[in-house]
Design a protein around this motif. Sequence first.
Motif, PDB file in Angstrom:
ATOM      1  N   ARG A 115     -11.094   3.754  -8.109  1.00  9.48           N
ATOM      2  CA  ARG A 115     -10.217   4.416  -9.120  1.00  9.48           C
ATOM      3  C   ARG A 115     -10.502   5.932  -8.926  1.00  9.48           C
ATOM      4  N   GLN A 116     -11.833   6.265  -8.798  1.00 10.04           N
ATOM      5  CA  GLN A 116     -12.025   7.913  -8.451  1.00 10.04           C
ATOM      6  C   GLN A 116     -11.353   8.384  -7.462  1.00 10.04           C
ATOM      7  N   ILE A 117     -11.394   7.422  -6.226  1.00 13.96           N
ATOM      8  CA  ILE A 117     -10.461   7.899  -4.893  1.00 13.96           C
ATOM      9  C   ILE A 117      -9.217   7.985  -5.183  1.00 13.96           C
TER      10      ILE A 117
ATOM     11  N   ALA B  10      -6.259  -3.887  -5.883  1.00 10.07           N
ATOM     12  CA  ALA B  10      -5.893  -2.182  -5.474  1.00 10.07           C
ATOM     13  C   ALA B  10      -4.921  -1.816  -6.316  1.00 10.07           C
ATOM     14  N   ARG B  11      -3.961  -2.434  -6.502  1.00  9.50           N
ATOM     15  CA  ARG B  11      -3.052  -1.776  -7.575  1.00  9.50           C
ATOM     16  C   ARG B  11      -3.671  -1.423  -8.838  1.00  9.50           C
ATOM     17  N   ASP B  12      -4.391  -2.498  -9.422  1.00 12.71           N
ATOM     18  CA  ASP B  12      -5.100  -2.050 -10.823  1.00 12.71           C
ATOM     19  C   ASP B  12      -5.851  -0.829 -10.593  1.00 12.71           C
ATOM     20  N   ALA B  13      -6.498  -0.439  -9.222  1.00  9.96           N
ATOM     21  CA  ALA B  13      -7.379   0.683  -9.116  1.00  9.96           C
ATOM     22  C   ALA B  13      -6.538   2.031  -8.960  1.00  9.96           C
ATOM     23  N   GLY B  14      -5.117   1.824  -8.805  1.00 11.73           N
ATOM     24  CA  GLY B  14      -4.390   2.947  -8.625  1.00 11.73           C
ATOM     25  C   GLY B  14      -3.629   3.295  -7.210  1.00 11.73           C
TER      26      GLY B  14
END
Length: 373
Positions: free
Chosen positions: A74-76, A152-156
Motif C-alpha cells: 500500500r505504501q508503494i 493487489a487490487r486491495d493494496a491499490g
Amino acid sequence: MYESLFQPLTVRGLTLKNRIVFAPTSMGLKSGDFLAHIDRIARGGAGLIVIGDVPVLPSPMFSLYTPEGLDFYRQITQTAHAGGAKISAQLHMSDSDVQGLQRYLPDLRAGRITPDNLRRKLNDMTGDFITGLPVERIQTIIDGFGQAAILARDAGFDMIQIHGDRMCGSFSSSIYNHRADAYGGSPENRARFAVSCVQAVRRAVPDMPIEYKLAVRQEDPHYGNAGILTDELPVFVPLLDAAGVDCYEVALANHGALTDTIPPHNHPYFSEPGCFLKFCDLVRPLTNRPLCGVGGLGDPDFAAAQVDSGRVDYIALSRPLIADPDWPRLVQNGQTDQIFRCVRCNRACLGGMQQHQGTHCVFDEKRRAARGE
C-alpha cells in the motif's frame, strides 16, 4: 517530435498519462530506499510503474498475504500515485526447486559457489521440477494467481502484469516441460497453465487490465530456455487473448545468462537499440492488443520513432530510468541534452544486484550533484 510518447493510452478503462513504463526491476534495496526510488521514478514522469516479482502465494519475502506485506505494498502504490504514476503488480510464481536448492546452500555460504553458479544450477533443475509438479499443486498455484490479484487490487494497484517467464514460461517451454498430461506435449497443452492463470485473474478482478509479459525463445542462434518458441507464437497469443489478456510486454525469455535478458552494449547479439523489438514484430500480426517494447530504448529519438510508426504502442525502460528518473520529464520538455543516458555498461545496475549492493547507476553521484538531489 516526441508527441507520440506523451499521448494517453487507455487499457480496459485505465488511462496512462503517457506511453512510458518503468519496467519490473529487481532493486535489492531496503524498504525506505525502495520507496524513495519509486517516488523519484513517479515524479520523473513515468506513466506506469511495474513492481516486479510480487509473490502469487504466501512467501517469506514481502507478501500480499501478511498485514506487514500488504501495508508495504500500500505504501508503494500510494507513493506512485502521489507522484502522478499508475502502478502495476507483476504476479510472479517461481519455478525454482526450493527443496533441491537446500543442498547447495552450505557451498553458497562458504563461497564455494557463486550466486550466478547457483542460478545456473537452479535453471538446470527446472525441467524435472515442472515435469513432476503434481496436478493438485498446479491448481493451487492457478487459484493463487486469482487471490493475489484481489489482494493487489486491495493494496491499490491499478493493473496486473502476469509474469510470463518463470513458472508460466517454463510450462510453455518444450525444453523444460516434458509432461504427458493435459499440461504438456502440444503447444496448446503447454499453454494451458499460463492461460489458466490469466483466466483466474480475469475472474477475480474482471475490471482490472491484465498485461502479460510474453517471454519469447529464439533459435539460430539459441537464446532463452523458458518461454515460447517464435514458431509457436501463433498458437499461444490467440489463446492468451481469449483468456483475457489486455496488452503485452514482449521480451526475450529468461533462464539463460542474465546478460542476455539485460544485454550490455557489447552483447554479441543484442547490442543494438531496440534489441528485442523483432519479437514485437512477430506478435503484431497475431493480436490487436497494445504491445509494449523493451530493450535498448533509452534514446528518445529512437523510442519515439517506434511508437510513431506503430511498431509498438508503449515502451518499457529500466536501466534508462535508473540512470535518470527524470528521463520522461526532460524528453517532454525538450531538454534531452540534459539526460544522463544509460550506456548499458551493467556495472552498478546488474552488477550491483549480483553483488547484493542494490541496483544503482554509475552516474548516480554525478546526476545528484548536477540536480542538487
